[in-house]
Write a protein that holds these residues in place. Sequence first.
Motif, PDB file in Angstrom:
ATOM      1  N   LYS A  18       0.859  -1.183   0.000  1.00 40.16           N
ATOM      2  CA  LYS A  18       0.000   0.000   0.000  1.00 40.16           C
ATOM      3  C   LYS A  18       0.895   1.233   0.000  1.00 40.16           C
ATOM      4  O   LYS A  18       1.981   1.215   0.564  1.00 40.16           O
ATOM      5  CB  LYS A  18      -0.903   0.017   1.234  1.00 40.16           C
ATOM      6  CG  LYS A  18      -1.940  -1.081   1.232  1.00 40.16           C
ATOM      7  CD  LYS A  18      -2.843  -0.972   2.427  1.00 40.16           C
ATOM      8  CE  LYS A  18      -3.867  -2.099   2.435  1.00 40.16           C
ATOM      9  NZ  LYS A  18      -4.739  -2.002   3.619  1.00 40.16           N
ATOM     10  N   VAL A  19       0.398   2.290  -0.643  1.00 39.07           N
ATOM     11  CA  VAL A  19       1.148   3.534  -0.694  1.00 39.07           C
ATOM     12  C   VAL A  19       0.176   4.709  -0.634  1.00 39.07           C
ATOM     13  O   VAL A  19      -0.903   4.661  -1.212  1.00 39.07           O
ATOM     14  CB  VAL A  19       2.022   3.635  -1.970  1.00 39.07           C
ATOM     15  CG1 VAL A  19       1.181   3.668  -3.227  1.00 39.07           C
ATOM     16  CG2 VAL A  19       2.936   4.837  -1.917  1.00 39.07           C
ATOM     17  N   HIS A  20       0.550   5.734   0.130  1.00 37.12           N
ATOM     18  CA  HIS A  20      -0.163   7.007   0.101  1.00 37.12           C
ATOM     19  C   HIS A  20       0.576   7.857  -0.920  1.00 37.12           C
ATOM     20  O   HIS A  20       1.653   8.377  -0.649  1.00 37.12           O
ATOM     21  CB  HIS A  20      -0.161   7.674   1.485  1.00 37.12           C
ATOM     22  CG  HIS A  20      -1.098   7.022   2.437  1.00 37.12           C
ATOM     23  ND1 HIS A  20      -2.436   7.335   2.490  1.00 37.12           N
ATOM     24  CD2 HIS A  20      -0.901   6.061   3.363  1.00 37.12           C
ATOM     25  CE1 HIS A  20      -3.019   6.609   3.420  1.00 37.12           C
ATOM     26  NE2 HIS A  20      -2.108   5.822   3.967  1.00 37.12           N
ATOM     27  N   SER A  21       0.006   7.961  -2.092  1.00 35.33           N
ATOM     28  CA  SER A  21       0.650   8.580  -3.247  1.00 35.33           C
ATOM     29  C   SER A  21       0.414  10.084  -3.296  1.00 35.33           C
ATOM     30  O   SER A  21      -0.618  10.578  -2.842  1.00 35.33           O
ATOM     31  CB  SER A  21       0.080   7.934  -4.508  1.00 35.33           C
ATOM     32  OG  SER A  21       0.458   8.639  -5.649  1.00 35.33           O
ATOM     33  N   ALA A  22       1.354  10.793  -3.887  1.00 35.14           N
ATOM     34  CA  ALA A  22       1.103  12.187  -4.241  1.00 35.14           C
ATOM     35  C   ALA A  22       0.021  12.172  -5.320  1.00 35.14           C
ATOM     36  O   ALA A  22       0.027  11.284  -6.187  1.00 35.14           O
ATOM     37  CB  ALA A  22       2.373  12.838  -4.766  1.00 35.14           C
ATOM     38  N   PRO A  23      -0.926  13.094  -5.272  1.00 30.04           N
ATOM     39  CA  PRO A  23      -2.015  13.073  -6.258  1.00 30.04           C
ATOM     40  C   PRO A  23      -1.538  13.037  -7.714  1.00 30.04           C
ATOM     41  O   PRO A  23      -2.117  12.337  -8.545  1.00 30.04           O
ATOM     42  CB  PRO A  23      -2.792  14.360  -5.968  1.00 30.04           C
ATOM     43  CG  PRO A  23      -2.525  14.623  -4.518  1.00 30.04           C
ATOM     44  CD  PRO A  23      -1.101  14.165  -4.291  1.00 30.04           C
ATOM     45  N   GLY A  33       0.029  -1.049 -12.378  1.00 29.84           N
ATOM     46  CA  GLY A  33      -0.901  -2.052 -11.878  1.00 29.84           C
ATOM     47  C   GLY A  33      -1.436  -1.821 -10.477  1.00 29.84           C
ATOM     48  O   GLY A  33      -2.080  -2.704  -9.914  1.00 29.84           O
ATOM     49  N   TRP A  34      -1.183  -0.654  -9.910  1.00 32.18           N
ATOM     50  CA  TRP A  34      -1.711  -0.345  -8.588  1.00 32.18           C
ATOM     51  C   TRP A  34      -3.188  -0.003  -8.702  1.00 32.18           C
ATOM     52  O   TRP A  34      -3.640   0.542  -9.700  1.00 32.18           O
ATOM     53  CB  TRP A  34      -0.953   0.822  -7.961  1.00 32.18           C
ATOM     54  CG  TRP A  34       0.458   0.487  -7.578  1.00 32.18           C
ATOM     55  CD1 TRP A  34       1.507   0.264  -8.420  1.00 32.18           C
ATOM     56  CD2 TRP A  34       0.977   0.343  -6.270  1.00 32.18           C
ATOM     57  NE1 TRP A  34       2.641  -0.018  -7.722  1.00 32.18           N
ATOM     58  CE2 TRP A  34       2.359   0.037  -6.380  1.00 32.18           C
ATOM     59  CE3 TRP A  34       0.428   0.455  -5.000  1.00 32.18           C
ATOM     60  CZ2 TRP A  34       3.167  -0.172  -5.280  1.00 32.18           C
ATOM     61  CZ3 TRP A  34       1.253   0.253  -3.902  1.00 32.18           C
ATOM     62  CH2 TRP A  34       2.597  -0.062  -4.038  1.00 32.18           C
ATOM     63  N   THR A  35      -3.960  -0.295  -7.644  1.00 38.27           N
ATOM     64  CA  THR A  35      -5.395  -0.048  -7.597  1.00 38.27           C
ATOM     65  C   THR A  35      -5.699   1.022  -6.556  1.00 38.27           C
ATOM     66  O   THR A  35      -5.134   1.003  -5.458  1.00 38.27           O
ATOM     67  CB  THR A  35      -6.139  -1.345  -7.188  1.00 38.27           C
ATOM     68  OG1 THR A  35      -5.767  -2.383  -8.099  1.00 38.27           O
ATOM     69  CG2 THR A  35      -7.630  -1.155  -7.208  1.00 38.27           C
ATOM     70  N   THR A  40     -10.209   9.939  -1.940  1.00 38.22           N
ATOM     71  CA  THR A  40     -10.653  11.159  -1.267  1.00 38.22           C
ATOM     72  C   THR A  40      -9.608  11.727  -0.312  1.00 38.22           C
ATOM     73  O   THR A  40      -9.713  12.874   0.103  1.00 38.22           O
ATOM     74  CB  THR A  40     -11.955  10.915  -0.479  1.00 38.22           C
ATOM     75  OG1 THR A  40     -11.705   9.960   0.556  1.00 38.22           O
ATOM     76  CG2 THR A  40     -13.055  10.415  -1.400  1.00 38.22           C
ATOM     77  N   ALA A  41      -8.601  10.957   0.031  1.00 31.69           N
ATOM     78  CA  ALA A  41      -7.565  11.415   0.956  1.00 31.69           C
ATOM     79  C   ALA A  41      -6.669  12.453   0.277  1.00 31.69           C
ATOM     80  O   ALA A  41      -6.570  12.499  -0.944  1.00 31.69           O
ATOM     81  CB  ALA A  41      -6.721  10.237   1.419  1.00 31.69           C
ATOM     82  N   ASP A  42      -6.015  13.296   1.080  1.00 30.71           N
ATOM     83  CA  ASP A  42      -5.069  14.277   0.530  1.00 30.71           C
ATOM     84  C   ASP A  42      -3.989  13.583  -0.285  1.00 30.71           C
ATOM     85  O   ASP A  42      -3.535  14.089  -1.302  1.00 30.71           O
ATOM     86  CB  ASP A  42      -4.420  15.099   1.648  1.00 30.71           C
ATOM     87  CG  ASP A  42      -5.401  16.063   2.291  1.00 30.71           C
ATOM     88  OD1 ASP A  42      -6.415  16.409   1.648  1.00 30.71           O
ATOM     89  OD2 ASP A  42      -5.154  16.476   3.437  1.00 30.71           O
ATOM     90  N   HIS A  43      -3.550  12.426   0.203  1.00 28.19           N
ATOM     91  CA  HIS A  43      -2.590  11.585  -0.505  1.00 28.19           C
ATOM     92  C   HIS A  43      -3.303  10.261  -0.765  1.00 28.19           C
ATOM     93  O   HIS A  43      -3.407   9.423   0.137  1.00 28.19           O
ATOM     94  CB  HIS A  43      -1.316  11.374   0.328  1.00 28.19           C
ATOM     95  CG  HIS A  43      -0.562  12.635   0.540  1.00 28.19           C
ATOM     96  ND1 HIS A  43       0.291  13.151  -0.391  1.00 28.19           N
ATOM     97  CD2 HIS A  43      -0.563  13.511   1.561  1.00 28.19           C
ATOM     98  CE1 HIS A  43       0.799  14.276   0.044  1.00 28.19           C
ATOM     99  NE2 HIS A  43       0.295  14.521   1.239  1.00 28.19           N
ATOM    100  N   PRO A  44      -3.816  10.078  -1.990  1.00 27.67           N
ATOM    101  CA  PRO A  44      -4.625   8.895  -2.293  1.00 27.67           C
ATOM    102  C   PRO A  44      -3.942   7.585  -1.890  1.00 27.67           C
ATOM    103  O   PRO A  44      -2.745   7.418  -2.075  1.00 27.67           O
ATOM    104  CB  PRO A  44      -4.791   8.967  -3.814  1.00 27.67           C
ATOM    105  CG  PRO A  44      -4.638  10.415  -4.136  1.00 27.67           C
ATOM    106  CD  PRO A  44      -3.628  10.923  -3.156  1.00 27.67           C
ATOM    107  N   LEU A  45      -4.743   6.695  -1.323  1.00 28.62           N
ATOM    108  CA  LEU A  45      -4.252   5.386  -0.898  1.00 28.62           C
ATOM    109  C   LEU A  45      -4.420   4.399  -2.045  1.00 28.62           C
ATOM    110  O   LEU A  45      -5.513   4.235  -2.592  1.00 28.62           O
ATOM    111  CB  LEU A  45      -5.018   4.904   0.329  1.00 28.62           C
ATOM    112  CG  LEU A  45      -4.630   3.535   0.879  1.00 28.62           C
ATOM    113  CD1 LEU A  45      -3.170   3.510   1.298  1.00 28.62           C
ATOM    114  CD2 LEU A  45      -5.533   3.170   2.049  1.00 28.62           C
TER     115      LEU A  45
END
Length: 62
Positions: A18-23, A33-35, A40-45
Amino acid sequence: MMARSKTRPLKMGVRRLKVHSAPDAVPFYEKLGWTMIDATADHPLMMKELPVGETLRLHHIL
């Protein structure tokens, strides 16, 4: 770099990353291939499953 980011987790038995990505990085992760889990998070999960076949192939190389 992305291949190496899976090697250690696979050795530890991890099957999901899992990663909290920069938008602005979301398209990059989607191409790999990430889902999206939570957009809705500031840094999408985002999440990526590590298939068993990939685990075996990486262990064979190592």
